[in-house]
Scaffold this active site. Sequence first.
Site, PDB file in Angstrom:
ATOM      1  N   CYS A 138      -5.450  -4.819   7.248  1.00  0.00           N
ATOM      2  CA  CYS A 138      -6.240  -3.806   6.990  1.00  0.00           C
ATOM      3  C   CYS A 138      -7.975  -4.167   6.854  1.00  0.00           C
ATOM      4  CB  CYS A 138      -5.915  -2.758   5.811  1.00  0.00           C
ATOM      5  SG  CYS A 138      -4.293  -2.376   5.879  1.00  0.00           S
ATOM      6  N   ASN A 196      -2.859   5.543   7.686  1.00  0.00           N
ATOM      7  CA  ASN A 196      -3.376   4.203   7.693  1.00  0.00           C
ATOM      8  C   ASN A 196      -3.218   3.450   8.870  1.00  0.00           C
ATOM      9  OD1 ASN A 196      -3.932   1.469   7.325  1.00  0.00           O
ATOM     10  ND2 ASN A 196      -2.663   1.419   5.198  1.00  0.00           N
ATOM     11  N   HIS A 230     -11.716   2.095   4.232  1.00  0.00           N
ATOM     12  CA  HIS A 230     -10.353   2.052   4.725  1.00  0.00           C
ATOM     13  C   HIS A 230      -9.573   2.915   4.235  1.00  0.00           C
ATOM     14  CE1 HIS A 230      -6.661   0.477   5.950  1.00  0.00           C
ATOM     15  NE2 HIS A 230      -6.079   0.121   4.976  1.00  0.00           N
TER      16      HIS A 230
HETATM   17  O1  UT7 Z   1      -3.611  -0.587   3.818  1.00  0.00           O
HETATM   18  C1  UT7 Z   1      -3.209  -1.482   2.705  1.00  0.00           C
HETATM   19  C2  UT7 Z   1      -3.312  -1.109   1.438  1.00  0.00           C
HETATM   20  N1  UT7 Z   1      -2.096  -0.241   1.250  1.00  0.00           N
HETATM   21  C3  UT7 Z   1      -2.426   0.703   0.342  1.00  0.00           C
HETATM   22  O2  UT7 Z   1      -3.311   0.767  -0.197  1.00  0.00           O
HETATM   23  C4  UT7 Z   1      -1.328   1.536  -0.255  1.00  0.00           C
HETATM   24  C5  UT7 Z   1      -1.362   1.736  -1.707  1.00  0.00           C
HETATM   25  N2  UT7 Z   1      -0.172   2.289  -2.466  1.00  0.00           N
HETATM   26  C6  UT7 Z   1      -0.140   3.615  -1.954  1.00  0.00           C
HETATM   27  O3  UT7 Z   1      -0.675   4.542  -1.363  1.00  0.00           O
HETATM   28  C7  UT7 Z   1       0.784   4.457  -2.957  1.00  0.00           C
HETATM   29  O4  UT7 Z   1       1.483   3.819  -4.003  1.00  0.00           O
HETATM   30  C8  UT7 Z   1       2.131   5.043  -1.961  1.00  0.00           C
HETATM   31  C9  UT7 Z   1       1.709   6.342  -1.222  1.00  0.00           C
HETATM   32  C10 UT7 Z   1       2.918   3.987  -1.229  1.00  0.00           C
HETATM   33  C11 UT7 Z   1       3.236   5.352  -2.972  1.00  0.00           C
HETATM   34  O5  UT7 Z   1       2.708   6.471  -3.805  1.00  0.00           O
HETATM   35  P1  UT7 Z   1       3.144   6.240  -5.447  1.00  0.00           P
HETATM   36  O6  UT7 Z   1       2.883   7.640  -5.967  1.00  0.00           O
HETATM   37  O7  UT7 Z   1       2.755   4.868  -6.063  1.00  0.00           O
HETATM   38  O8  UT7 Z   1       4.760   6.485  -5.367  1.00  0.00           O
HETATM   39  P2  UT7 Z   1       5.845   5.537  -6.009  1.00  0.00           P
HETATM   40  O9  UT7 Z   1       5.791   4.273  -4.902  1.00  0.00           O
HETATM   41  O10 UT7 Z   1       5.663   5.253  -7.407  1.00  0.00           O
HETATM   42  O11 UT7 Z   1       6.979   6.092  -5.899  1.00  0.00           O
HETATM   43  C12 UT7 Z   1       7.237   7.548  -6.579  1.00  0.00           C
HETATM   44  C13 UT7 Z   1       8.828   8.228  -6.140  1.00  0.00           C
HETATM   45  C14 UT7 Z   1       9.908   7.187  -6.144  1.00  0.00           C
HETATM   46  O12 UT7 Z   1      10.898   7.736  -6.591  1.00  0.00           O
HETATM   47  P3  UT7 Z   1      11.552   7.725  -8.144  1.00  0.00           P
HETATM   48  O13 UT7 Z   1      11.897   6.158  -8.290  1.00  0.00           O
HETATM   49  O14 UT7 Z   1      10.410   7.991  -9.075  1.00  0.00           O
HETATM   50  O15 UT7 Z   1      12.684   8.506  -7.968  1.00  0.00           O
HETATM   51  C15 UT7 Z   1       9.951   6.854  -4.652  1.00  0.00           C
HETATM   52  O16 UT7 Z   1      11.253   6.606  -4.318  1.00  0.00           O
HETATM   53  O17 UT7 Z   1       8.537   8.719  -4.782  1.00  0.00           O
HETATM   54  C16 UT7 Z   1       9.499   8.267  -3.773  1.00  0.00           C
HETATM   55  N3  UT7 Z   1       9.131   8.103  -2.426  1.00  0.00           N
HETATM   56  C17 UT7 Z   1       9.216   9.046  -1.698  1.00  0.00           C
HETATM   57  N4  UT7 Z   1       9.628  10.393  -1.942  1.00  0.00           N
HETATM   58  C18 UT7 Z   1       9.437  11.302  -0.728  1.00  0.00           C
HETATM   59  C19 UT7 Z   1       8.552   7.081  -1.812  1.00  0.00           C
HETATM   60  N5  UT7 Z   1       8.290   7.381  -0.801  1.00  0.00           N
HETATM   61  C20 UT7 Z   1       8.676   8.728  -0.700  1.00  0.00           C
HETATM   62  C21 UT7 Z   1       8.575   9.434   0.546  1.00  0.00           C
HETATM   63  N6  UT7 Z   1       8.982  10.788   0.593  1.00  0.00           N
HETATM   64  N7  UT7 Z   1       7.998   9.067   1.622  1.00  0.00           N
END
Ligand code: UT7
Length: 325
Positions: free
Chosen positions: A115, A282, A252
């Site tokens: 990225c 992204n 980004h």
């Molecule tokens: O380009 C390189 C750089 N990349 C980034 O900067 C990405 C950085 N990370 C992020 O943008 C975020 O961490 C994400 C968008 C990937 C995830 O958001 P989050 O608020 O950190 O969510 P999380 O990973 O803590 O997940 C929260 C919940 C989980 O369920 P439980 O364990 O709380 O029951 C996940 O299983 O959301 C669930 N979950 C989803 N639910 C519905 C994860 N993906 C999804 C989904 N739809 N697509």
Amino acid sequence: MSVIRSQIVGCGSYLPAHAMSNAELSKRVDTTDEWIVERTGIKNRHIAAEGELTSDMALAAARAALANAQMDAQELDTIILATTTPDNTFPASATTVQAKLGLHHGAAFDIQAVCSGFVYGLTIADTFIKAGQGKNILVIGAETFSRLLDWDDRTTCVLFGDGAGAVVVRAGTGEGSNADRGILTAHIHSDGRYKEKLYVDGGPSSTGTVGHVRMEGREVFRHAVVNIAETITESLEATGLSVADIDWFVPHQANRRILEGTAKRIGLPLEKIIMTVGEHGNTSAASVPLALDQGVRDGRIKKGDMVLMEAMGGGFTWGSVLARW
Ligand code: UT7
């Protein structure tokens, strides 16, 4: 005192025709429009058509950038293509772009910083120009990232998309002050200790396959906010400028919450962010030049404006470029 300045004299971009909405995606994996919008700000991502390659999108963006710069491709001496998704393991997809532009001179090569690739590419172009290695350099970020996705993994497949953006960087001169047009400072970093947090589980040397993206999202998020704020600070310190001097922040486009969190952390008004993540998700190395092109074409970024670009990605890699448009 006269100094060499790398001036961005044109930009262009390309998105594949198919915009995949959150609703369409929610038919494939267990997710919802609400979750994706609330956690990321993404509404659509564009997906390359069958047979549409990274070099095809790179070429379209390159042609648009050359037209915007009113420059003939023959004037180019260097093509730098930032991509994680080359057409083939080799040769560099940049050489395909070079051939399709009808160029048989100069050098064309790919770089890989995921990225952060476009920010790395701009930094290399700036260094080449200052060293006299090149005068008219095309820097492209292009990705068919959809082909690295595990479409059964909802934690990654909702986040990424395909596209390309390009700029023409030309050697110019300035007085050595912040009033100069062009790149004023550029900084790149990496820290390989974090490989496992964001990587692809395949490759020519390890598995002989392409592999799929794997990410510990929350961990990447945490590092992104810190590293991005640090690299912005170093750009400002290197130039003696302050946040108030930034006209446009072109980050980004990984997650709306990261962009807003960064802006708040450094005290930048949210209206100064060029935010395109909602429309293309992204797109890895393509995301900064896609946003840049949007800001230029809709008239927000104007000649003389101070533009701050930054990126952070797998590796980890990160960096920033501060330029007067
Ligand atoms: O380009 C390189 C750089 N990349 C980034 O900067 C990405 C950085 N990370 C992020 O943008 C975020 O961490 C994400 C968008 C990937 C995830 O958001 P989050 O608020 O950190 O969510 P999380 O990973 O803590 O997940 C929260 C919940 C989980 O369920 P439980 O364990 O709380 O029951 C996940 O299983 O959301 C669930 N979950 C989803 N639910 C519905 C994860 N993906 C999804 C989904 N739809 N697509």
